[in-house]
Every structure is written in structure tokens, then in C-alpha cells.
Design a protein around this motif. Structure first.
Motif, PDB file in Angstrom:
ATOM      1  N   ASP A 144       0.856  -1.198   0.000  1.00 42.01           N
ATOM      2  CA  ASP A 144       0.000   0.000   0.000  1.00 42.01           C
ATOM      3  C   ASP A 144       0.885   1.239   0.000  1.00 42.01           C
ATOM      4  O   ASP A 144       1.806   1.335   0.816  1.00 42.01           O
ATOM      5  CB  ASP A 144      -0.872   0.056   1.263  1.00 42.01           C
ATOM      6  CG  ASP A 144      -1.893  -1.056   1.267  1.00 42.01           C
ATOM      7  OD1 ASP A 144      -2.276  -1.512   0.166  1.00 42.01           O
ATOM      8  OD2 ASP A 144      -2.277  -1.484   2.370  1.00 42.01           O
ATOM      9  N   ILE A 145       0.573   2.171  -0.859  1.00 44.00           N
ATOM     10  CA  ILE A 145       1.390   3.402  -0.873  1.00 44.00           C
ATOM     11  C   ILE A 145       0.875   4.328   0.224  1.00 44.00           C
ATOM     12  O   ILE A 145      -0.305   4.670   0.283  1.00 44.00           O
ATOM     13  CB  ILE A 145       1.331   4.084  -2.250  1.00 44.00           C
ATOM     14  CG1 ILE A 145       1.888   3.114  -3.300  1.00 44.00           C
ATOM     15  CG2 ILE A 145       2.156   5.374  -2.244  1.00 44.00           C
ATOM     16  CD1 ILE A 145       1.821   3.619  -4.705  1.00 44.00           C
ATOM     17  N   ARG A 146       1.799   4.683   1.122  1.00 45.08           N
ATOM     18  CA  ARG A 146       1.432   5.516   2.277  1.00 45.08           C
ATOM     19  C   ARG A 146       1.808   6.980   2.066  1.00 45.08           C
ATOM     20  O   ARG A 146       1.198   7.864   2.645  1.00 45.08           O
ATOM     21  CB  ARG A 146       2.125   5.005   3.566  1.00 45.08           C
ATOM     22  CG  ARG A 146       1.915   3.561   3.914  1.00 45.08           C
ATOM     23  CD  ARG A 146       0.519   3.168   4.434  1.00 45.08           C
ATOM     24  NE  ARG A 146      -0.478   4.187   4.435  1.00 45.08           N
ATOM     25  CZ  ARG A 146      -1.721   4.036   3.948  1.00 45.08           C
ATOM     26  NH1 ARG A 146      -2.102   2.893   3.411  1.00 45.08           N
ATOM     27  NH2 ARG A 146      -2.575   5.014   4.002  1.00 45.08           N
ATOM     28  N   ALA A 147       2.871   7.238   1.261  1.00 45.45           N
ATOM     29  CA  ALA A 147       3.324   8.632   1.133  1.00 45.45           C
ATOM     30  C   ALA A 147       4.093   8.854  -0.160  1.00 45.45           C
ATOM     31  O   ALA A 147       4.727   7.928  -0.683  1.00 45.45           O
ATOM     32  CB  ALA A 147       4.221   9.008   2.321  1.00 45.45           C
ATOM     33  N   VAL A 148       4.019  10.074  -0.635  1.00 44.81           N
ATOM     34  CA  VAL A 148       4.832  10.523  -1.785  1.00 44.81           C
ATOM     35  C   VAL A 148       5.447  11.859  -1.400  1.00 44.81           C
ATOM     36  O   VAL A 148       4.755  12.733  -0.833  1.00 44.81           O
ATOM     37  CB  VAL A 148       3.960  10.684  -3.057  1.00 44.81           C
ATOM     38  CG1 VAL A 148       4.745  11.368  -4.168  1.00 44.81           C
ATOM     39  CG2 VAL A 148       3.442   9.336  -3.542  1.00 44.81           C
ATOM     40  N   THR A 149       6.741  12.007  -1.674  1.00 44.71           N
ATOM     41  CA  THR A 149       7.433  13.269  -1.394  1.00 44.71           C
ATOM     42  C   THR A 149       8.223  13.666  -2.634  1.00 44.71           C
ATOM     43  O   THR A 149       8.951  12.837  -3.179  1.00 44.71           O
ATOM     44  CB  THR A 149       8.421  13.094  -0.215  1.00 44.71           C
ATOM     45  OG1 THR A 149       7.658  12.817   0.954  1.00 44.71           O
ATOM     46  CG2 THR A 149       9.223  14.348   0.038  1.00 44.71           C
ATOM     47  N   VAL A 150       8.082  14.910  -3.066  1.00 40.94           N
ATOM     48  CA  VAL A 150       8.693  15.285  -4.343  1.00 40.94           C
ATOM     49  C   VAL A 150       8.960  16.790  -4.366  1.00 40.94           C
ATOM     50  O   VAL A 150       8.214  17.572  -3.770  1.00 40.94           O
ATOM     51  CB  VAL A 150       7.751  14.835  -5.496  1.00 40.94           C
ATOM     52  CG1 VAL A 150       6.355  15.378  -5.345  1.00 40.94           C
ATOM     53  CG2 VAL A 150       8.308  15.170  -6.867  1.00 40.94           C
ATOM     54  N   ASP A 151      10.060  17.178  -5.029  1.00 42.81           N
ATOM     55  CA  ASP A 151      10.324  18.614  -5.185  1.00 42.81           C
ATOM     56  C   ASP A 151      10.638  18.954  -6.639  1.00 42.81           C
ATOM     57  O   ASP A 151      11.124  18.114  -7.395  1.00 42.81           O
ATOM     58  CB  ASP A 151      11.480  19.094  -4.279  1.00 42.81           C
ATOM     59  CG  ASP A 151      12.864  18.730  -4.814  1.00 42.81           C
ATOM     60  OD1 ASP A 151      13.099  17.533  -5.046  1.00 42.81           O
ATOM     61  OD2 ASP A 151      13.703  19.634  -5.022  1.00 42.81           O
ATOM     62  N   HIS A 152      10.317  20.196  -7.004  1.00 46.67           N
ATOM     63  CA  HIS A 152      10.808  20.779  -8.262  1.00 46.67           C
ATOM     64  C   HIS A 152      11.317  22.163  -7.905  1.00 46.67           C
ATOM     65  O   HIS A 152      10.528  23.090  -7.665  1.00 46.67           O
ATOM     66  CB  HIS A 152       9.717  20.859  -9.332  1.00 46.67           C
ATOM     67  CG  HIS A 152      10.266  21.253 -10.677  1.00 46.67           C
ATOM     68  ND1 HIS A 152       9.621  20.991 -11.851  1.00 46.67           N
ATOM     69  CD2 HIS A 152      11.416  21.880 -11.039  1.00 46.67           C
ATOM     70  CE1 HIS A 152      10.334  21.443 -12.878  1.00 46.67           C
ATOM     71  NE2 HIS A 152      11.435  21.998 -12.400  1.00 46.67           N
ATOM     72  N   THR A 153      12.625  22.273  -7.829  1.00 52.43           N
ATOM     73  CA  THR A 153      13.260  23.474  -7.293  1.00 52.43           C
ATOM     74  C   THR A 153      14.418  23.867  -8.193  1.00 52.43           C
ATOM     75  O   THR A 153      15.328  23.069  -8.424  1.00 52.43           O
ATOM     76  CB  THR A 153      13.769  23.165  -5.867  1.00 52.43           C
ATOM     77  OG1 THR A 153      14.472  21.912  -5.898  1.00 52.43           O
ATOM     78  CG2 THR A 153      12.632  23.057  -4.862  1.00 52.43           C
ATOM     79  N   GLN A 154      14.362  25.078  -8.706  1.00 54.77           N
ATOM     80  CA  GLN A 154      15.422  25.553  -9.603  1.00 54.77           C
ATOM     81  C   GLN A 154      15.736  27.003  -9.295  1.00 54.77           C
ATOM     82  O   GLN A 154      14.861  27.767  -8.865  1.00 54.77           O
ATOM     83  CB  GLN A 154      14.955  25.478 -11.055  1.00 54.77           C
ATOM     84  CG  GLN A 154      14.651  24.078 -11.551  1.00 54.77           C
ATOM     85  CD  GLN A 154      14.658  24.022 -13.067  1.00 54.77           C
ATOM     86  OE1 GLN A 154      15.572  24.547 -13.700  1.00 54.77           O
ATOM     87  NE2 GLN A 154      13.645  23.416 -13.648  1.00 54.77           N
ATOM     88  N   LEU A 155      16.978  27.373  -9.557  1.00 55.77           N
ATOM     89  CA  LEU A 155      17.381  28.775  -9.421  1.00 55.77           C
ATOM     90  C   LEU A 155      17.146  29.446 -10.773  1.00 55.77           C
ATOM     91  O   LEU A 155      17.903  29.238 -11.716  1.00 55.77           O
ATOM     92  CB  LEU A 155      18.856  28.852  -9.015  1.00 55.77           C
ATOM     93  CG  LEU A 155      19.462  30.245  -8.875  1.00 55.77           C
ATOM     94  CD1 LEU A 155      18.664  31.110  -7.903  1.00 55.77           C
ATOM     95  CD2 LEU A 155      20.907  30.149  -8.412  1.00 55.77           C
ATOM     96  N   LEU A 156      16.080  30.224 -10.867  1.00 56.75           N
ATOM     97  CA  LEU A 156      15.677  30.823 -12.137  1.00 56.75           C
ATOM     98  C   LEU A 156      15.737  32.347 -12.024  1.00 56.75           C
ATOM     99  O   LEU A 156      15.872  32.888 -10.922  1.00 56.75           O
ATOM    100  CB  LEU A 156      14.269  30.323 -12.497  1.00 56.75           C
ATOM    101  CG  LEU A 156      14.226  28.812 -12.800  1.00 56.75           C
ATOM    102  CD1 LEU A 156      12.801  28.300 -12.891  1.00 56.75           C
ATOM    103  CD2 LEU A 156      15.000  28.479 -14.070  1.00 56.75           C
ATOM    104  N   PRO A 157      15.662  33.058 -13.143  1.00 61.60           N
ATOM    105  CA  PRO A 157      15.835  34.516 -13.092  1.00 61.60           C
ATOM    106  C   PRO A 157      14.874  35.205 -12.128  1.00 61.60           C
ATOM    107  O   PRO A 157      13.702  34.830 -12.025  1.00 61.60           O
ATOM    108  CB  PRO A 157      15.541  34.943 -14.538  1.00 61.60           C
ATOM    109  CG  PRO A 157      15.842  33.731 -15.354  1.00 61.60           C
ATOM    110  CD  PRO A 157      15.466  32.555 -14.514  1.00 61.60           C
TER     111      PRO A 157
END
Ligand SMILES: NC(=O)C1=CN([C@@H]2O[C@H](COP(=O)(O)OP(=O)(O)OC[C@H]3O[C@@H](n4cnc5c(N)ncnc54)[C@H](OP(=O)(O)O)[C@@H]3O)[C@@H](O)[C@H]2O)C=CC1
Ligand SMILES: O=C1CO[C@H](CO)[C@@H](O)[C@@H]1O
Length: 335
Positions: A144-157
């Protein structure tokens, strides 16, 4: 039926990457349209495209184009995609699909009325590693899937006039970057049952960091982070009762992952990276999927159905409500 004849609407950064990937995959790129003849000509010369149109109207009126790829900033997606549908073209629209759910629903309805494909260019959904992740989840390896953790992080202008920061250009980390984690979480866990979001806004009023916690059916939780001012790991974790999947950075592009059992045993290692010489960036898979959907007549989509794109825009609306981000056209709508 042979492949579709592609037209590219707008000549910015991602339009170039997409054109290159169409060429990589040997797809039929026949036209480009820009707000200026000069840009259209330069783009056409760069990618050896036979026809360069001096307006978006001229592009969508081209009788020898079957499908339009819309790659303008977010606030223009709705009008540009509508224009293409009204001219009988299928449409692949860059992420975020529209500014909000209402605009997305309008496109869904128009495409259904006209019997055309309208689909979101969330390229990650179509990448080889994501296809394998879906199979592993479906066969029960994770429990059983209990959790999802994810990031989208970039240094942009950080310039206030850049499209990442200017509200009139749909600025903000959420619509530009956060859409990836939110769409990923929808893919793995389905609709959220609860949403809590906090953000830091910059001087333009656009969001630069957004942290969101959601609950899902069965009690699973997800956390997602987007930032346009700091680069993080860009990894994703899917945590199940029997095993987990660690997707390596950059998880939303062609990458590697491991399936790891609770006792630490590595059950599978997958390498979904593309040949650096001639494999392209990976956007060709969404284009190939669009061609397949049209060929099969599956116009509502399958790996990312249009109804799901519309619902995801609803999730982004709720997050924006909580963090206090409204776009100028929405202010006008609400008088
Ligand atoms: N899938 C992915 O990995 C990525 C997706 N994107 C998405 O693609 C879209 C475009 O992003 P990107 O290519 O980086 O943006 P750019 O600013 O580089 O290009 C946008 C293009 O849109 C056209 N345009 C139309 N109206 C305007 C306007 N008012 N201001 C500025 N440009 C306008 C212009 O083309 P012209 O002058 O020819 O008309 C311009 O070149 C966004 O939706 C973004 O989220 C962006 C980067 C990566
Ligand atoms: O989709 C995206 C992926 O990363 C880009 C930056 O490199 C974003 O700006 C973009 O919209």
C-alpha cells in the motif's frame, strides 16, 4: 494513416527544445507561427521547417497542419489553444495547461464538441522511467502506498519582468514548476482529499516557494515543494508498506530509479536516461503519444486524460486560493 503534420505556435525557449525532439524522433514538423515574421523565419531556418507564418492566426489556418504545439506563456494558452481548435486542429498545450480550471474546462468541452485532441504537454508522464514506475505500482511490489514526497526546485531569473515572476505572464513557481509535483502526486495517489499550502510571495505578488501537504483516499499523504529561487535535489520518493521507489534527480526528466524493499534490499534498478548523442531531451514521447491517441481515436487521452488535467488545474486553483495568488485576467473576470 501516416504521422501527423506538426505546427509550432511561438518561438521561445521550449519551442526550440520541442522542435529539436520532433526532429530526433523523425516526426513531421511542417510549420511554425510567431507574432513576427522575423522570428518565424529564424526558427524555421534553425529547424529546417518548410513554412514560417507571421501570426498565430496564419499558422492555425494552414490547411497542411494537423496538430499545433502551443508554447506561449501560461495566460495565452487558453486563447491560443482555442484558436487552434476552432480551426480544426488537434492541440498539445504546454504545462501548466491553462491559468485555471475554468479555462481548462472550456478547452475540454470545445475539443469534445469538435472531435479533436486537446492534451497537456506534461512530458514527464510519457518518459520511459515513469512507464516502468506505473507497472511496478500496478503489480503490487510496493504494497500500500502511504506517502509521496517530491520537489521541483530551480534557481531561475529573479527579474520582475521575467515570465517566472510577472503575474501578467502567469508567473510563479506553482504554475511553472509546482505543476510537476502536483501532477506526479495525482498520477500516483489520485485526487487529494485535503490540501494545505503555504508560500513565500515576492514583490511582484508571484509565488517563489510553495510547500503543499495533501491527503488522499485511503489516508496516504503527499508533500511537494516548488521553488524558482533555489535549486534542490529534484528527487521523488514513493513510499509503500512493502517497498519504496527512489527516483533520482532530475526525477521529471529521463532518469534512473531504484525499488528498495523495507529491509534495504534493492529489488530493481532502472535506467531511463536517453542516449546523450541522439536521444533528445525526452519531449518526443509526449508527441508520439499524441499521435497515437489521434490514430486510435482515444481523444480523451490515457496516460494523462484531459479530465485529469482539468481536475489538476482545480487543485492548483485551491493552492493559489490558500497562498493568495490571483492573475490579472481573473481579477477582471471577477469584476
Ligand atoms: N516542458 C518543459 O520542460 C518546459 C515547458 N515550458 C512551458 O512552455 C511555455 C513557454 O515557456 P518558455 O519557452 O520558457 O517561454 P519563452 O518566454 O522563452 O517563450 C515564450 C514565447 O511565447 C510567445 N509569446 C506570445 N505572447 C507573449 C508575451 N506576451 N510575452 C512573451 N512571449 C510571448 C513568444 O513567441 P513569438 O514571439 O514567436 O510569438 C515567446 O517566444 C510555458 O507554458 C512554460 O511553462 C517552459 C520551459 C520548459
Ligand atoms: O517546465 C519547466 C522546466 O524547467 C524550466 C527551467 O529550466 C522551467 O522554467 C520550465 O517551465
Amino acid at each position: 494513416m501516416t504521422g501527423l503534420r506538426w505546427g509550432i505556435l511561438a518561438t521561445g525557449g521550449i519551442a526550440g527544445a520541442f522542435a529539436s525532439d520532433l526532429r530526433t524522433a523523425g516526426l513531421d514538423l511542417v510549420a511554425v507561427g510567431s507574432r513576427s515574421q522575423e522570428s518565424a523565419d529564424a526558427f524555421a531556418a534553425r529547424f529546417d521547417i518548410p513554412r514560417a507564418h507571421p501570426s498565430y492566426e496564419a499558422l492555425v489556418a494552414d490547411p497542411d497542419v494537423d496538430i499545433i504545439y502551443v508554447s506561449t506563456p501560461h495566460p495565452m494558452h487558453h486563447a491560443n489553444a482555442r484558436l487552434a481548435l476552432e480551426h480544426g486542429k488537434h492541440v498539445l498545450v504546454e504545462k501548466a495547461f491553462t491559468l485555471n480550471r475554468a479555462e481548462a474546462e472550456d478547452l475540454q468541452q470545445l475539443a469534445a464538441e469538435r472531435g479533436l485532441l486537446v492534451t497537456e504537454a506534461m512530458w514527464t508522464r510519457y518518459l520511459p522511467h515513469m512507464l516502468r514506475v506505473r507497472e511496478i505500482i500496478a503489480d503490487g511490489t510496493l504494497g500500500d502506498i502511504r506517502a509521496v514526497t517530491v520537489d521541483h526546485t530551480q534557481l531561475l531569473p529573479s527579474e520582475p519582468t521575467h515570465r517566472l515572476n510577472a503575474l501578467e505572464l502567469g508567473g510563479g513557481a506553482l504554475l511553472d514548476l509546482g505543476i510537476y509535483p502536483i501532477s506526479f502526486i495525482w498520477d500516483i495517489l489520485g485526487a487529494p482529499t485535503g490540501i494545505r499550502s503555504l508560500a513565500r510571495l515576492v514583490e511582484t505578488g508571484a509565488d517563489a516557494e510553495v510547500a503543499t501537504v495533501m491527503t488522499h483516499e485511503g489516508g496516504a499523504v503527499s508533500t511537494s515543494l516548488s521553488s524558482s529561487r533555489a535549486a534542490g535535489p529534484n528527487t521523488a520518493l514513493i513510499l509503500g508498506t512493502k517497498a519504496r521507489i527512489d527516483i533520482d534527480g532530475v526525477w521529471y526528466a529521463p532518469t534512473t530509479f531504484r525499488v528498495v524493499a523495507g529491509d534495504g534490499t534493492v529489488l530493481e534498478e532502472f535506467d531511463g536516461r536517453l542516449d546523450p548523442e541522439n536521444g533528445g531531451r525526452g519531449m518526443q514521447f509526449e508527441a508520439l503519444a499524441a499521435e497515437r491517441l489521434v490514430r486510435e481515436g482515444t481523444l480523451e487521452g490515457d496516460l494523462l486524460p484531459i479530465a485529469e488535467t482539468v481536475a489538476i488545474m482545480g487543485t492548483l486553483d485551491e493552492i493559489r486560493r490558500q497562498i493568495g495568488v490571483t492573475y490579472p485576467s481573473e481579477e477582471a473576470d471577477h469584476g
